[in-house]
Design a protein around this motif. Sequence first.
Motif, PDB file in Angstrom:
ATOM      1  N   ASP A 122       0.830  -1.212   0.000  1.00 51.54           N
ATOM      2  CA  ASP A 122       0.000   0.000   0.000  1.00 51.54           C
ATOM      3  C   ASP A 122       0.861   1.257   0.000  1.00 51.54           C
ATOM      4  OD1 ASP A 122      -2.376  -1.380  -0.044  1.00 51.54           O
ATOM      5  OD2 ASP A 122      -2.735  -1.246   2.109  1.00 51.54           O
ATOM      6  N   LEU A 150       1.239   4.332  -2.805  1.00 57.19           N
ATOM      7  CA  LEU A 150       1.169   5.759  -2.482  1.00 57.19           C
ATOM      8  C   LEU A 150       2.425   6.483  -2.967  1.00 57.19           C
ATOM      9  CD1 LEU A 150      -0.047   8.230  -1.061  1.00 57.19           C
ATOM     10  CD2 LEU A 150       1.013   7.416   1.072  1.00 57.19           C
ATOM     11  N   ARG A 189       2.346   7.191  -6.630  1.00 57.59           N
ATOM     12  CA  ARG A 189       1.439   8.276  -6.992  1.00 57.59           C
ATOM     13  C   ARG A 189       2.005   9.641  -6.632  1.00 57.59           C
ATOM     14  NH1 ARG A 189      -3.087   8.448  -4.224  1.00 57.59           N
ATOM     15  NH2 ARG A 189      -2.927   6.585  -2.941  1.00 57.59           N
ATOM     16  N   GLY A 244      -2.497  12.216   0.708  1.00 55.83           N
ATOM     17  CA  GLY A 244      -2.215  10.825   0.360  1.00 55.83           C
ATOM     18  C   GLY A 244      -2.108   9.946   1.590  1.00 55.83           C
ATOM     19  N   LEU A 299      -4.565   6.811   2.809  1.00 53.29           N
ATOM     20  CA  LEU A 299      -4.009   5.492   3.105  1.00 53.29           C
ATOM     21  C   LEU A 299      -4.333   5.051   4.525  1.00 53.29           C
ATOM     22  CD1 LEU A 299      -2.203   3.075   2.427  1.00 53.29           C
ATOM     23  CD2 LEU A 299      -0.229   4.455   3.126  1.00 53.29           C
TER      24      LEU A 299
END
Length: 210
Positions: free
Chosen positions: A82, A86, A89, A105, A109
């Motif tokens: 995960d 992130l 991105r 962000g 998350l």
Amino acid sequence: MPPLPDPAETPAARGATLSPRRRQLLEAALHVIADEGLRGLTHRAVDRRAGLPEGSCSAYLRTRKALQAALTEYVADRLVADVDELADRLRGNLQKTGKAGGVDGALELFGRWLEQRELLVARLELTMAATRDADLARLLADHRSRLVQIVEAIMTSAGREHSDARAEALVASYDGILLAALLRPVDERRAFLSRSLEVLGTALTGELEA
């Protein structure tokens, strides 16, 4: 930018190699430890949770130690995957979005993780077990090093002064925020996360003070 591991060695790539049955057993083990704690993590409990015949879990993971180690890696891989997503991105956008992009962000998350209570509680249980088990501690240390590496890469992309010590401190701070949020009433968690991540966001992507 600090080098990131080869894509073939990422948690997502490793997770893809799990057989459906092994994944089913580890998912069941995750829920067992979240609901019953480490003492409740037995082969029989995993079989029951998975809805499989007794002996299924021990056929894949013969000892309790092997079960704990496999679950530790499974949980840590999911969390790091995960964070990888992130980081991908954010990496090219932090120069444009600055601190706000990093905070948004992380808030997204962490909010998603808090909705997966079992995943976070299992990680906490396994982390405590690792204080008494050197093999588990080594597994978690490997994954923590990757998290630190990812945070360093994000800081570099943002033009933020960084070091191993600073990145490690940020990772530890994020762990503390997650635990504190998990202990709050559900309707207070997002506001708490937003306030706390805003503070830490300056350390991750904000401007250096004169």
